[in-house]
Design an enzyme around this catalytic site. Structure first.
Site, short mmCIF file in Angstrom:
data_model
loop_
_atom_site.label_atom_id
_atom_site.label_comp_id
_atom_site.label_asym_id
_atom_site.label_seq_id
_atom_site.Cartn_x
_atom_site.Cartn_y
_atom_site.Cartn_z
N SER A 124 57.49 0.78 14.73
CA SER A 124 56.45 -0.17 14.34
C SER A 124 55.67 0.36 13.13
O SER A 124 56.25 0.64 12.09
CB SER A 124 55.54 -0.45 15.54
N HIS B 131 59.01 -6.23 21.40
CA HIS B 131 58.55 -5.13 20.55
C HIS B 131 58.64 -3.84 21.36
O HIS B 131 57.66 -3.35 21.90
CB HIS B 131 57.11 -5.40 20.10
N ASP C 113 60.93 -10.15 19.26
CA ASP C 113 59.71 -9.39 18.94
C ASP C 113 58.57 -10.36 18.61
O ASP C 113 58.63 -11.08 17.61
CB ASP C 113 59.98 -8.47 17.75
#
Length: 221
Positions: A117, A202, A171
């Site tokens: 991320s 995610h 996601d």
């Protein structure tokens, strides 16, 4: 620059290779440390995993709440300004960690940058600008920040750097389309991107880690 605090794990004495792995928003360096036994093949050379803690800062999208973050996030979607100053500060902090691995006897060509991320964004941005060839870059559930300036700022030394780029098709945090745009931007500049998608949100999946393990095994020599 003072070095970020880190969690470290060595797979054997006297590591010859290093993996610097940056966590996601609101997590810390402990987040991915448990993944080491699952990811590492006993046949690999001795590795030092370095998991730094991002600084604590207010994050705009979370109502200004202080948390560990590599940079501020002002919003999602096209046209939202990026925290360029914060991103560049995080790149500099990561460069300092690379320099320390060099000082500890690991050449740049045996250092791999990875992240999830927000951390993946910084791993990619740093690796593509680093002045010496690195072993590779890994971006999980992430995007390419400061993409507009990459063409002018990228390092010729890492023009051929191997990139493992993976994303979840479900996601809800970083849309798949944003990752695909980042992949296209890298391809347009000639980078060799090993692209993977997985039916996940995610997060990280076992299949993804298995694919990453195979990819790393080809580069940790």
């Amino acid at each position: 620059m003072s070095l970020l605090p880190t969690v470290e794990h060595e797979t054997a004495p006297h590591p010859t290779h290093s993996v610097i792995w940056l966590h996601g928003l609101g997590a810390d360096g402990h987040d991915f440390a448990p993944i080491v036994p699952e990811l590492v093949d006993p046949a690999w050379p001795a590795l030092r995993f370095v998991f730094p803690h991002a600084p604590v800062r207010p994050v705009t999208i979370n109502g200004g709440m202080p948390m560990r973050a590599w940079f501020d996030i002002l919003g999602f979607g096209p046209g939202v300004p990026q925290d360029e100053a914060g991103i560049r500060a995080a790149i500099a902090a990561t460069e300092a960690l690379i320099a320390r691995e060099r000082e500890r006897g690991v050449p740049a060509g045996r250092i791999l940058l990875a992240g999830f991320s927000q951390g993946g964004a910084i791993a990619l941005a740093t690796a593509l600008r680093h002045a010496e060839p690195l072993a590779g870059a890994v971006g999980l559930s992430t995007f390419l920040p400061l993409a507009g300036s990459l063409s002018a700022e990228r390092s010729a030394a890492n023009a051929a750097i191997p990139v493992f780029f993976a994303h979840g098709t479900q996601d809800p945090v970083i849309a798949l389309a944003r990752a695909e745009d980042s992949r296209a931007a890298l391809a347009a500049l000639g980078y060799a991107v090993d692209w993977h998608t997985y039916p996940m949100p995610h997060s990280v999946s076992a299949e993804e880690i298995a694919d990453l393990k195979r990819w790393m095994g080809e580069r940790l020599r």
